[in-house]
Enzyme design. Structure first.
Site, PDB file in Angstrom:
ATOM      1  N   GLY A 142      -1.426   2.912  -4.587  1.00 38.79           N
ATOM      2  CA  GLY A 142      -1.314   2.178  -4.749  1.00 38.79           C
ATOM      3  C   GLY A 142      -0.938   2.099  -5.606  1.00 38.79           C
ATOM      4  O   GLY A 142      -0.415   0.625  -7.208  1.00 38.79           O
ATOM      5  N   VAL A 183       1.341  -1.145   0.274  1.00 40.33           N
ATOM      6  CA  VAL A 183       0.182   0.015   0.187  1.00 40.33           C
ATOM      7  C   VAL A 183       0.805   1.219   0.624  1.00 40.33           C
ATOM      8  O   VAL A 183       2.204   1.520   0.631  1.00 40.33           O
ATOM      9  CB  VAL A 183      -0.977   0.285   0.864  1.00 40.33           C
ATOM     10  CG1 VAL A 183      -1.730  -1.264   1.278  1.00 40.33           C
ATOM     11  CG2 VAL A 183      -0.130  -0.302   2.489  1.00 40.33           C
ATOM     12  N   CYS A 184       0.183   1.751  -1.011  1.00 41.96           N
ATOM     13  CA  CYS A 184       0.875   3.833  -1.019  1.00 41.96           C
ATOM     14  C   CYS A 184      -0.051   5.179  -0.886  1.00 41.96           C
ATOM     15  O   CYS A 184      -1.115   4.369  -0.254  1.00 41.96           O
ATOM     16  CB  CYS A 184       2.099   3.331  -1.912  1.00 41.96           C
ATOM     17  SG  CYS A 184       1.015   3.600  -3.725  1.00 41.96           S
ATOM     18  N   GLY A 185       0.223   5.589  -1.114  1.00 40.38           N
ATOM     19  CA  GLY A 185      -0.556   6.321  -1.242  1.00 40.38           C
ATOM     20  C   GLY A 185      -1.875   6.217  -2.623  1.00 40.38           C
ATOM     21  O   GLY A 185      -3.494   6.679  -2.086  1.00 40.38           O
ATOM     22  N   GLU A 223      -4.317   4.184   0.133  1.00 40.69           N
ATOM     23  CA  GLU A 223      -4.677   4.716   1.291  1.00 40.69           C
ATOM     24  C   GLU A 223      -5.562   5.866   1.031  1.00 40.69           C
ATOM     25  O   GLU A 223      -7.392   6.814   1.575  1.00 40.69           O
ATOM     26  CB  GLU A 223      -3.471   5.125   2.763  1.00 40.69           C
ATOM     27  CG  GLU A 223      -4.815   5.675   3.972  1.00 40.69           C
ATOM     28  CD  GLU A 223      -3.604   5.923   5.317  1.00 40.69           C
ATOM     29  OE1 GLU A 223      -3.590   6.879   5.815  1.00 40.69           O
ATOM     30  OE2 GLU A 223      -2.534   5.253   5.192  1.00 40.69           O
TER      31      GLU A 223
END
Length: 151
Positions: free
Chosen positions: A69, A65-67, A109
C-alpha cells in the site's frame, strides 16, 4: 457514491475480495487495474489512473491496493488535488476522512488480512464529514499544494 479501484499483481486477491464487499454493500465502482493495450501496468501507472479519475471527479472516492500500500499511496499523492492515505487499522481510516478528507485509501495485501481490510474499508466509506476543527488544516494542505504547483 462512485468508486475507482485498482490493484497491481501483488494484490489481486485483496482487490477481488474488496470488490465483492463493495457489491454486498451496494456501492458502484469501476476497476482500473488493467492497462489499456500498449500502456505500462506497473503499480505506479495503476495508482495514477485511479487518482486521476478521482481528481477529475469521475469518482468521489478511490481504493488502491498493492503488496504494502506504500508505493500506490506515494504515487496517488503526486496527483494534484488528491489526498491518499495508507490505512491498516480502523482508527487511521476514520481519521483519514475526518481529519484529512482523504478521497483515496490504500492498503497492502501482504500486510493485512482480507476481513480486516473489509472492516477498514467500510469504516472509511462511512466516515463522511471532515471535523470542524480539521477544516483549516485541510484548507492549509490545499493552499500548500496550490503554492507548489504555482511555482
Amino acid at each position: 457514491m462512485s468508486i475507482a479501484i485498482g490493484c497491481d499483481d501483488a494484490a489481486v486477491n485483496l482487490k477481488y475480495e474488496l470488490c465483492n464487499h463493495l457489491d454486498k454493500l451496494g456501492y458502484k465502482y469501476i476497476d482500473y487495474s488493467e492497462a489499456p493495450r500498449g500502456v505500462s501496468n506497473l503499480y505506479a501507472d495503476i495508482a495514477e489512473r485511479v487518482a486521476k479519475k478521482v481528481a477529475d471527479n469521475t469518482h468521489e472516492r478511490g481504493i488502491i491496493v498493492c503488496g504494502t500500500g506504500i508505493g500506490v499511496s506515494i504515487v496517488a499523492n503526486k496527483v494534484p488535488g488528491i489526498r491518499a492515505a495508507l490505512c491498516h487499522d480502523v482508527f487511521s481510516a476514520v481519521r483519514a476522512r475526518k481529519s484529512n478528507g482523504a478521497q483515496i485509501i490504500t492498503m497492502g495485501e501482504r500486510v493485512i488480512g482480507v476481513e480486516l481490510a473489509k472492516t477498514i474499508l467500510e469504516a472509511w466509506l462511512n466516515a463522511e464529514e471532515i471535523d470542524e476543527s480539521s477544516k483549516p488544516k485541510v484548507q492549509r494542505i490545499c493552499e500548500i499544494e496550490a503554492e507548489i504547483h504555482a511555482d
